[in-house]
Design a protein around this motif. Structure first.
Motif, PDB file in Angstrom:
ATOM      1  N   GLY A 298      43.614  30.632  46.823  1.00  0.00           N
ATOM      2  CA  GLY A 298      43.854  29.957  45.555  1.00  0.00           C
ATOM      3  C   GLY A 298      44.134  30.907  44.414  1.00  0.00           C
ATOM      4  N   SER A 299      44.286  32.206  44.728  1.00  0.00           N
ATOM      5  CA  SER A 299      44.584  33.266  43.753  1.00  0.00           C
ATOM      6  C   SER A 299      43.408  33.614  42.842  1.00  0.00           C
ATOM      7  N   THR A 300      42.197  33.377  43.303  1.00  0.00           N
ATOM      8  CA  THR A 300      41.022  33.930  42.634  1.00  0.00           C
ATOM      9  C   THR A 300      40.804  35.347  43.151  1.00  0.00           C
ATOM     10  N   VAL A 301      40.614  36.288  42.232  1.00  0.00           N
ATOM     11  CA  VAL A 301      40.335  37.672  42.610  1.00  0.00           C
ATOM     12  C   VAL A 301      38.824  37.884  42.553  1.00  0.00           C
ATOM     13  N   SER A 302      38.262  38.426  43.616  1.00  0.00           N
ATOM     14  CA  SER A 302      36.814  38.638  43.672  1.00  0.00           C
ATOM     15  C   SER A 302      36.484  40.061  44.067  1.00  0.00           C
ATOM     16  N   ALA A 303      35.380  40.550  43.502  1.00  0.00           N
ATOM     17  CA  ALA A 303      34.791  41.820  43.909  1.00  0.00           C
ATOM     18  C   ALA A 303      33.573  41.518  44.762  1.00  0.00           C
ATOM     19  N   VAL A 304      33.522  42.107  45.943  1.00  0.00           N
ATOM     20  CA  VAL A 304      32.436  41.860  46.886  1.00  0.00           C
ATOM     21  C   VAL A 304      31.752  43.192  47.181  1.00  0.00           C
ATOM     22  N   ASP A 305      30.436  43.226  47.046  1.00  0.00           N
ATOM     23  CA  ASP A 305      29.680  44.448  47.293  1.00  0.00           C
ATOM     24  C   ASP A 305      29.857  44.890  48.744  1.00  0.00           C
ATOM     25  N   GLN A 306      30.301  46.154  48.925  1.00  0.00           N
ATOM     26  CA  GLN A 306      30.570  46.629  50.276  1.00  0.00           C
ATOM     27  C   GLN A 306      29.326  46.675  51.152  1.00  0.00           C
ATOM     28  N   ARG A 307      28.173  46.901  50.565  1.00  0.00           N
ATOM     29  CA  ARG A 307      26.947  47.057  51.354  1.00  0.00           C
ATOM     30  C   ARG A 307      26.338  45.725  51.766  1.00  0.00           C
ATOM     31  N   THR A 308      26.401  44.738  50.872  1.00  0.00           N
ATOM     32  CA  THR A 308      25.642  43.502  51.096  1.00  0.00           C
ATOM     33  C   THR A 308      26.503  42.255  51.249  1.00  0.00           C
ATOM     34  N   GLY A 309      27.749  42.301  50.785  1.00  0.00           N
ATOM     35  CA  GLY A 309      28.587  41.106  50.801  1.00  0.00           C
ATOM     36  C   GLY A 309      28.371  40.179  49.621  1.00  0.00           C
ATOM     37  N   ALA A 310      27.525  40.581  48.678  1.00  0.00           N
ATOM     38  CA  ALA A 310      27.288  39.755  47.490  1.00  0.00           C
ATOM     39  C   ALA A 310      28.510  39.773  46.567  1.00  0.00           C
ATOM     40  N   ILE A 311      28.781  38.636  45.924  1.00  0.00           N
ATOM     41  CA  ILE A 311      29.866  38.555  44.949  1.00  0.00           C
ATOM     42  C   ILE A 311      29.428  39.245  43.664  1.00  0.00           C
ATOM     43  N   VAL A 312      30.188  40.231  43.226  1.00  0.00           N
ATOM     44  CA  VAL A 312      29.889  40.970  41.997  1.00  0.00           C
ATOM     45  C   VAL A 312      30.518  40.249  40.799  1.00  0.00           C
ATOM     46  N   TRP A 313      31.773  39.841  40.949  1.00  0.00           N
ATOM     47  CA  TRP A 313      32.426  39.016  39.931  1.00  0.00           C
ATOM     48  C   TRP A 313      33.619  38.301  40.557  1.00  0.00           C
ATOM     49  N   SER A 314      34.078  37.242  39.896  1.00  0.00           N
ATOM     50  CA  SER A 314      35.278  36.514  40.312  1.00  0.00           C
ATOM     51  C   SER A 314      36.128  36.227  39.089  1.00  0.00           C
ATOM     52  N   GLN A 315      37.416  36.473  39.205  1.00  0.00           N
ATOM     53  CA  GLN A 315      38.374  36.213  38.135  1.00  0.00           C
ATOM     54  C   GLN A 315      39.246  35.033  38.569  1.00  0.00           C
ATOM     55  N   LYS A 316      39.058  33.870  37.898  1.00  0.00           N
ATOM     56  CA  LYS A 316      39.695  32.628  38.325  1.00  0.00           C
ATOM     57  C   LYS A 316      40.882  32.218  37.461  1.00  0.00           C
ATOM     58  N   ASP A 317      41.260  33.042  36.481  1.00  0.00           N
ATOM     59  CA  ASP A 317      42.320  32.655  35.546  1.00  0.00           C
ATOM     60  C   ASP A 317      43.719  32.698  36.145  1.00  0.00           C
ATOM     61  N   PHE A 318      43.844  33.213  37.377  1.00  0.00           N
ATOM     62  CA  PHE A 318      45.164  33.272  38.019  1.00  0.00           C
ATOM     63  C   PHE A 318      45.357  32.146  39.031  1.00  0.00           C
ATOM     64  N   ALA A 319      44.556  31.118  38.945  1.00  0.00           N
ATOM     65  CA  ALA A 319      44.565  30.057  39.953  1.00  0.00           C
ATOM     66  C   ALA A 319      45.978  29.556  40.246  1.00  0.00           C
ATOM     67  N   ASN A 320      46.314  29.526  41.537  1.00  0.00           N
ATOM     68  CA  ASN A 320      47.584  28.977  42.045  1.00  0.00           C
ATOM     69  C   ASN A 320      48.821  29.715  41.537  1.00  0.00           C
ATOM     70  N   ARG A 321      48.665  30.969  41.128  1.00  0.00           N
ATOM     71  CA  ARG A 321      49.815  31.763  40.702  1.00  0.00           C
ATOM     72  C   ARG A 321      50.371  32.617  41.850  1.00  0.00           C
ATOM     73  N   SER A 322      49.980  32.276  43.091  1.00  0.00           N
ATOM     74  CA  SER A 322      50.467  32.991  44.284  1.00  0.00           C
ATOM     75  C   SER A 322      50.312  34.497  44.119  1.00  0.00           C
ATOM     76  N   LEU A 323      49.093  34.907  43.828  1.00  0.00           N
ATOM     77  CA  LEU A 323      48.816  36.310  43.564  1.00  0.00           C
ATOM     78  C   LEU A 323      48.955  37.129  44.854  1.00  0.00           C
ATOM     79  N   SER A 324      49.518  38.324  44.701  1.00  0.00           N
ATOM     80  CA  SER A 324      49.594  39.237  45.838  1.00  0.00           C
ATOM     81  C   SER A 324      48.212  39.787  46.146  1.00  0.00           C
ATOM     82  N   GLY A 325      48.100  40.521  47.232  1.00  0.00           N
ATOM     83  CA  GLY A 325      46.883  41.267  47.475  1.00  0.00           C
ATOM     84  C   GLY A 325      46.702  42.312  46.382  1.00  0.00           C
ATOM     85  N   PRO A 326      45.455  42.671  46.050  1.00  0.00           N
ATOM     86  CA  PRO A 326      45.208  43.647  44.997  1.00  0.00           C
ATOM     87  C   PRO A 326      45.232  45.077  45.531  1.00  0.00           C
TER      88      PRO A 326
END
Length: 389
Positions: A298-326
């Motif tokens: 859905g074009s939400t960009v998220s940061a996921v902690d490499q050690r634990t898998g916890a979500i650090v933050w999510s940026q949802k303002d690009f919803a459905n803008r067909s975002l490329s991989g970061p």
């Protein structure tokens, strides 16, 4: 949602047609208008500026093919390919063309480079190797089916993943087949495949059945397999769990993400799952600041902690803008969208800090970052080098 199934056989064709019809009905309101529309360009406070170092047209680009043709840097050159068959070599610092050739075939997978070769895959099921020095053809080898990701090379072995769930190893000297491995193919899949990752004499790959696998590079002997996602649901559409992203390697860990499934961390030596978190993506990921970064379906960009898998933050303002991989660059991640904008996001908290329009044809391929320079290949065939100031 960018969903583009490909028919593998008669059953797949029927499922693809039904699936796309259902998607079309679900996306329409009672007034006939699309219920899901891309977010407008989000407002932000500009903290950084993107400066174009050079820009050059290098062919037809992706066109409307839903491909992810991505340039590659090897040494002082950057190599790019267009779907119509043109392959170009440019000086990575200036954009000056070193050579350009037309292979007179549809290119669907690329670009790979290394050990003196430039590698592409074709719609008619071939891997083509060009000499890095002048673009002359070194060899052209048939594989089992269309190649939709970049062939990779290490230790004199070229590995390509075909759309029919087969992994093929070729001799880098002449294209002779060394080994072949395959997995069970689902009835319905996304149009795309994972790009194999080669490291330490091992091939790591993801497949449309939701699996990740590791093989010995020299012999193709299987080392381990792991489930990134397990198909669920009553329909073939609901059960799609393709792993189309390239395996991301960091130290002794491997990270993969599937469509309608999970993002997982694996022990690269044995394939043991270290953590798993629900996610849905068909784009490759990047890492930085102790996180992995992904653009979901859905074009939400998220940061996921490499050690634990916890979500650090999510940026949802690009919803459905067909975002490329970061891709990570400095303290930021960058990603392109369907209107050709390149967005800059802080790795610290996900806030938007910069933006520039590269090309109105759109940006489907993940930006390539090398030595602090961002290389963006647009759908229309423009290749631009940019820096963050």
């Amino acid at each position: 949602m960018r969903l583009n199934p490909v028919a593998r056989n008669t059953r797949s064709l029927v499922s693809a047609v039904i699936g796309m019809a259902l998607l079309g009905l679900a996306g329409c309101s009672s007034t006939g208008e699309e219920a899901v529309k891309p977010n407008p360009l989000p407002d932000f406070n500009q903290e950084v500026k993107l400066t174009t170092v050079w820009s050059k047209g290098v062919g037809s680009g992706q066109e409307d093919s839903w491909l992810h043709l991505m340039p590659v840097v090897d040494g002082d050159r950057i190599y790019a390919a267009g779907v119509s068959g043109k392959v170009s070599a440019l000086d990575k610092a200036t954009g000056r063309e070193a050579w350009s050739v037309n292979l007179e075939t549809r290119i669907t997978g690329g670009v790979g480079a290394g050990e003196g070769l430039v590698l592409v895959g074709t719609r008619d099921g071939h891997v083509i190797a060009l000499n890095e020095t002048d673009g002359t053809e070194a060899w052209r080898a048939p594989v089992t089916s269309e190649v939709l990701s970049a062939p990779q090379i290490q230790n004199g072995v070229v590995v390509a993943q075909a759309i029919d769930a087969k992994l093929i190893a070729l001799d880098a000297k002449d294209g002779k087949r060394l080994w072949l491995q395959e997995v069970i193919q689902p009835v319905l899949t996304l149009r795309g495949t994972s790009t194999p990752t080669l490291s330490g004499g091992v091939v790591y790959a993801g497949f449309a059945n939701g699996e990740a696998r590791a093989y010995r590079l020299d012999t193709g002997i299987p080392l381990w397999d792991a489930k990134v996602a397990v198909p669920r649901g009553s329909s073939e559409l609901e059960r799609m769990v393709d792993v189309d992203s390239a395996p991301l390697m960091s130290g002794d860990r491997l990270y993969l993400v599937s469509f309608q499934g999970n993002v997982v961390s694996l022990d690269r030596d044995g394939g043991r799952i270290l953590w798993t978190r629900e996610a849905s993506s068909y784009e490759s990921m990047t890492e930085g600041f102790g996180n992995i970064y992904l653009s979901d379906a859905g074009s939400t960009v998220s940061a996921v902690d490499q050690r634990t898998g916890a979500i650090v933050w999510s940026q949802k303002d690009f919803a459905n803008r067909s975002l490329s991989g970061p891709s990570a660059v400095g303290s930021y991640v960058v990603a392109g969208d369907f209107e050709g904008y390149l967005h800059v996001i802080s790795q610290v908290d996900g806030r938007i800090v910069g933006r520039t329009k590269v090309d109105s044809s759109g940006i489907r391929s993940r930006p390539l970052v090398v030595d602090g320079v961002i290389y963006v290949y647009t759908n229309g065939g423009d290749l631009a080098a940019l820096k963050i100031d």
